[in-house]
Design a protein around this motif. Structure first.
Motif, PDB file in Angstrom:
ATOM      1  N   ALA A 132       0.811  -1.215   0.000  1.00  0.00           N
ATOM      2  CA  ALA A 132       0.000   0.000   0.000  1.00  0.00           C
ATOM      3  C   ALA A 132       0.843   1.264   0.000  1.00  0.00           C
ATOM      4  O   ALA A 132       0.480   2.245  -0.652  1.00  0.00           O
ATOM      5  N   ALA A 133       1.975   1.260   0.694  1.00  0.00           N
ATOM      6  CA  ALA A 133       2.817   2.461   0.736  1.00  0.00           C
ATOM      7  C   ALA A 133       3.372   2.770  -0.648  1.00  0.00           C
ATOM      8  O   ALA A 133       3.315   3.917  -1.107  1.00  0.00           O
ATOM      9  N   ALA A 134       3.894   1.769  -1.336  1.00  0.00           N
ATOM     10  CA  ALA A 134       4.459   1.982  -2.677  1.00  0.00           C
ATOM     11  C   ALA A 134       3.371   2.384  -3.665  1.00  0.00           C
ATOM     12  O   ALA A 134       3.580   3.284  -4.495  1.00  0.00           O
ATOM     13  N   GLU A 135       2.217   1.748  -3.580  1.00  0.00           N
ATOM     14  CA  GLU A 135       1.120   2.084  -4.493  1.00  0.00           C
ATOM     15  C   GLU A 135       0.616   3.504  -4.239  1.00  0.00           C
ATOM     16  O   GLU A 135       0.342   4.253  -5.186  1.00  0.00           O
ATOM     17  N   GLY A 140       0.695   9.466  -5.812  1.00  0.00           N
ATOM     18  CA  GLY A 140       0.934  10.869  -5.484  1.00  0.00           C
ATOM     19  C   GLY A 140       1.330  11.161  -4.056  1.00  0.00           C
ATOM     20  O   GLY A 140       1.667  12.291  -3.730  1.00  0.00           O
ATOM     21  N   GLY A 141       1.306  10.170  -3.160  1.00  0.00           N
ATOM     22  CA  GLY A 141       1.723  10.427  -1.781  1.00  0.00           C
ATOM     23  C   GLY A 141       1.520   9.232  -0.882  1.00  0.00           C
ATOM     24  O   GLY A 141       0.410   8.698  -0.788  1.00  0.00           O
ATOM     25  N   ALA A 142       2.592   8.803  -0.216  1.00  0.00           N
ATOM     26  CA  ALA A 142       2.547   7.618   0.642  1.00  0.00           C
ATOM     27  C   ALA A 142       1.555   7.761   1.790  1.00  0.00           C
ATOM     28  O   ALA A 142       1.051   6.766   2.298  1.00  0.00           O
ATOM     29  N   LYS A 143       1.244   8.988   2.189  1.00  0.00           N
ATOM     30  CA  LYS A 143       0.307   9.176   3.296  1.00  0.00           C
ATOM     31  C   LYS A 143      -1.105   8.681   2.972  1.00  0.00           C
ATOM     32  O   LYS A 143      -1.921   8.496   3.859  1.00  0.00           O
ATOM     33  N   ALA A 144      -1.387   8.449   1.694  1.00  0.00           N
ATOM     34  CA  ALA A 144      -2.715   7.963   1.308  1.00  0.00           C
ATOM     35  C   ALA A 144      -2.829   6.450   1.414  1.00  0.00           C
ATOM     36  O   ALA A 144      -3.859   5.876   1.050  1.00  0.00           O
ATOM     37  N   MET A 145      -1.811   5.770   1.958  1.00  0.00           N
ATOM     38  CA  MET A 145      -1.897   4.312   2.042  1.00  0.00           C
ATOM     39  C   MET A 145      -3.044   3.874   2.944  1.00  0.00           C
ATOM     40  O   MET A 145      -3.647   2.828   2.712  1.00  0.00           O
ATOM     41  N   ASN A 146      -3.408   4.679   3.944  1.00  0.00           N
ATOM     42  CA  ASN A 146      -4.530   4.298   4.799  1.00  0.00           C
ATOM     43  C   ASN A 146      -5.845   4.281   4.012  1.00  0.00           C
ATOM     44  O   ASN A 146      -6.661   3.382   4.169  1.00  0.00           O
ATOM     45  N   VAL A 147      -6.040   5.246   3.123  1.00  0.00           N
ATOM     46  CA  VAL A 147      -7.267   5.286   2.334  1.00  0.00           C
ATOM     47  C   VAL A 147      -7.225   4.222   1.235  1.00  0.00           C
ATOM     48  O   VAL A 147      -8.256   3.661   0.867  1.00  0.00           O
ATOM     49  N   LEU A 148      -6.050   3.906   0.744  1.00  0.00           N
ATOM     50  CA  LEU A 148      -5.914   2.800  -0.205  1.00  0.00           C
ATOM     51  C   LEU A 148      -6.355   1.494   0.466  1.00  0.00           C
ATOM     52  O   LEU A 148      -7.116   0.717  -0.109  1.00  0.00           O
ATOM     53  N   LEU A 149      -5.925   1.274   1.703  1.00  0.00           N
ATOM     54  CA  LEU A 149      -6.353   0.086   2.453  1.00  0.00           C
ATOM     55  C   LEU A 149      -7.849   0.147   2.776  1.00  0.00           C
ATOM     56  O   LEU A 149      -8.525  -0.882   2.806  1.00  0.00           O
ATOM     57  N   LEU A 150      -8.374   1.344   2.992  1.00  0.00           N
ATOM     58  CA  LEU A 150      -9.816   1.501   3.175  1.00  0.00           C
ATOM     59  C   LEU A 150     -10.550   1.070   1.911  1.00  0.00           C
ATOM     60  O   LEU A 150     -11.583   0.403   1.982  1.00  0.00           O
ATOM     61  N   GLU A 178      -8.245  14.816  -3.670  1.00  0.00           N
ATOM     62  CA  GLU A 178      -8.077  14.122  -4.956  1.00  0.00           C
ATOM     63  C   GLU A 178      -7.148  12.922  -4.826  1.00  0.00           C
ATOM     64  O   GLU A 178      -7.417  11.853  -5.374  1.00  0.00           O
ATOM     65  N   LEU A 179      -6.041  13.074  -4.103  1.00  0.00           N
ATOM     66  CA  LEU A 179      -5.125  11.960  -3.858  1.00  0.00           C
ATOM     67  C   LEU A 179      -5.856  10.816  -3.165  1.00  0.00           C
ATOM     68  O   LEU A 179      -5.734   9.653  -3.548  1.00  0.00           O
ATOM     69  N   ASN A 180      -6.639  11.142  -2.158  1.00  0.00           N
ATOM     70  CA  ASN A 180      -7.350  10.114  -1.411  1.00  0.00           C
ATOM     71  C   ASN A 180      -8.449   9.454  -2.240  1.00  0.00           C
ATOM     72  O   ASN A 180      -8.696   8.259  -2.100  1.00  0.00           O
ATOM     73  N   LEU A 181      -9.081  10.198  -3.118  1.00  0.00           N
ATOM     74  CA  LEU A 181     -10.077   9.588  -4.006  1.00  0.00           C
ATOM     75  C   LEU A 181      -9.416   8.594  -4.960  1.00  0.00           C
ATOM     76  O   LEU A 181      -9.943   7.506  -5.203  1.00  0.00           O
ATOM     77  N   ARG A 182      -8.232   8.957  -5.479  1.00  0.00           N
ATOM     78  CA  ARG A 182      -7.498   8.023  -6.347  1.00  0.00           C
ATOM     79  C   ARG A 182      -7.090   6.779  -5.554  1.00  0.00           C
ATOM     80  O   ARG A 182      -7.197   5.650  -6.041  1.00  0.00           O
ATOM     81  N   ALA A 183      -6.611   6.995  -4.323  1.00  0.00           N
ATOM     82  CA  ALA A 183      -6.176   5.868  -3.483  1.00  0.00           C
ATOM     83  C   ALA A 183      -7.344   4.955  -3.139  1.00  0.00           C
ATOM     84  O   ALA A 183      -7.216   3.723  -3.168  1.00  0.00           O
ATOM     85  N   LEU A 184      -8.486   5.532  -2.837  1.00  0.00           N
ATOM     86  CA  LEU A 184      -9.677   4.743  -2.506  1.00  0.00           C
ATOM     87  C   LEU A 184     -10.083   3.863  -3.683  1.00  0.00           C
ATOM     88  O   LEU A 184     -10.338   2.665  -3.527  1.00  0.00           O
ATOM     89  N   ALA A 185     -10.120   4.459  -4.871  1.00  0.00           N
ATOM     90  CA  ALA A 185     -10.506   3.706  -6.065  1.00  0.00           C
ATOM     91  C   ALA A 185      -9.486   2.609  -6.380  1.00  0.00           C
ATOM     92  O   ALA A 185      -9.840   1.464  -6.675  1.00  0.00           O
ATOM     93  N   PHE A 186      -8.209   2.940  -6.287  1.00  0.00           N
ATOM     94  CA  PHE A 186      -7.177   1.957  -6.607  1.00  0.00           C
ATOM     95  C   PHE A 186      -7.162   0.810  -5.589  1.00  0.00           C
ATOM     96  O   PHE A 186      -6.980  -0.350  -5.948  1.00  0.00           O
ATOM     97  N   GLY A 187      -7.389   1.123  -4.323  1.00  0.00           N
ATOM     98  CA  GLY A 187      -7.421   0.086  -3.289  1.00  0.00           C
ATOM     99  C   GLY A 187      -8.470  -0.981  -3.576  1.00  0.00           C
ATOM    100  O   GLY A 187      -8.274  -2.150  -3.296  1.00  0.00           O
ATOM    101  N   GLN A 188      -9.579  -0.561  -4.171  1.00  0.00           N
ATOM    102  CA  GLN A 188     -10.634  -1.511  -4.506  1.00  0.00           C
ATOM    103  C   GLN A 188     -10.195  -2.478  -5.603  1.00  0.00           C
ATOM    104  O   GLN A 188     -10.637  -3.623  -5.653  1.00  0.00           O
ATOM    105  N   THR A 189      -9.312  -2.036  -6.484  1.00  0.00           N
ATOM    106  CA  THR A 189      -8.863  -2.898  -7.572  1.00  0.00           C
ATOM    107  C   THR A 189      -7.852  -3.944  -7.102  1.00  0.00           C
ATOM    108  O   THR A 189      -7.635  -4.938  -7.773  1.00  0.00           O
ATOM    109  N   LEU A 190      -7.243  -3.721  -5.967  1.00  0.00           N
ATOM    110  CA  LEU A 190      -6.202  -4.633  -5.483  1.00  0.00           C
ATOM    111  C   LEU A 190      -6.751  -5.948  -4.937  1.00  0.00           C
ATOM    112  O   LEU A 190      -6.018  -6.912  -4.805  1.00  0.00           O
TER     113      LEU A 190
END
Length: 192
Positions: A132-135, A140-150, A178-190
């Motif tokens: 999640a951190a690398a993704e 656009g920012g490692a801090k969005a890894m929490n929302v990616l996992l969400l 915007e970063l968090n919206l991208r992370a949220l959407a991408f997390g669902q694809t994982l």
């Protein structure tokens, strides 16, 4: 109480575990679920274990997930997944971030970070490993890894139809929306 679902989010202080749990809770409440959330911060400012328990359904009587009661264990740091694994139902799933944060004993040289954690998790439970951190950094920012996992959590719990964009826009600082919206959407694809 078959209709109650339980999600256990665990990590280390500073990873955004509690924010992810808050966003999940707010989305579920807005969708009309009865939701109970509890947090354990420990030494959560930086480096200590953090857990958030989110239970939702038609009627939830307790915010606490019992041993063997979690439908989903989402771990922001891989050692924390192992530490909390006994809370997972036998048929539950684990989403684990392939990420290490050395504890104080490891940093001081008094202990070593355990090897083989991911292998052990995969042997003991249905486990999805994500970086999640690398993704998030790539998005656009490692801090969005929490929302990616969400995002992964939302997909695995079948909650994609809820208005997560509204929840993010209302609860995340404008410069990070915007970063968090991208992370949220991408997390669902994982995970799907």
């Amino acid at each position: 109480m078959e209709n109650v679902k339980s999600v256990l989010l665990v990590g280390v202080g500073g990873q955004g575990t509690i924010l992810a749990a808050k966003l999940l809770t707010l989305g579920l409440m807005e969708a009309g679920y009865d939701v109970k959330m509890s947090e354990i911060h420990g030494m959560s400012q930086r480096g200590g274990s953090v857990s958030s328990q989110v239970r939702f359904g038609k009627q939830v009587l307790s915010p606490v997930i019992e041993l063997g009661g979690a439908d989903l264990l989402v771990s922001f740091e891989k050692m924390e997944a192992l530490r909390w694994l006994e809370y997972l139902r036998p048929e539950g799933k684990v989403v684990v971030n392939d990420y290490e944060i050395p504890s104080a004993p490891v940093l001081s040289g008094a202990a070593e970070y355990p090897a083989g954690i991911l292998d052990e998790l995969c042997a003991r439970a249905s486990t999805i490993v994500v970086d999640a951190a690398a993704e998030a950094e790539r998005l656009g920012g490692a801090k969005a890894m929490n929302v990616l996992l969400l995002g992964a959590t939302i997909k695995l719990m079948g909650l994609e139809s809820l208005d997560w964009e509204k929840i993010i826009r209302e609860n995340v600082k404008p410069q990070f929306v915007e970063l968090n919206l991208r992370a949220l959407a991408f997390g669902q694809t994982l995970v799907g």
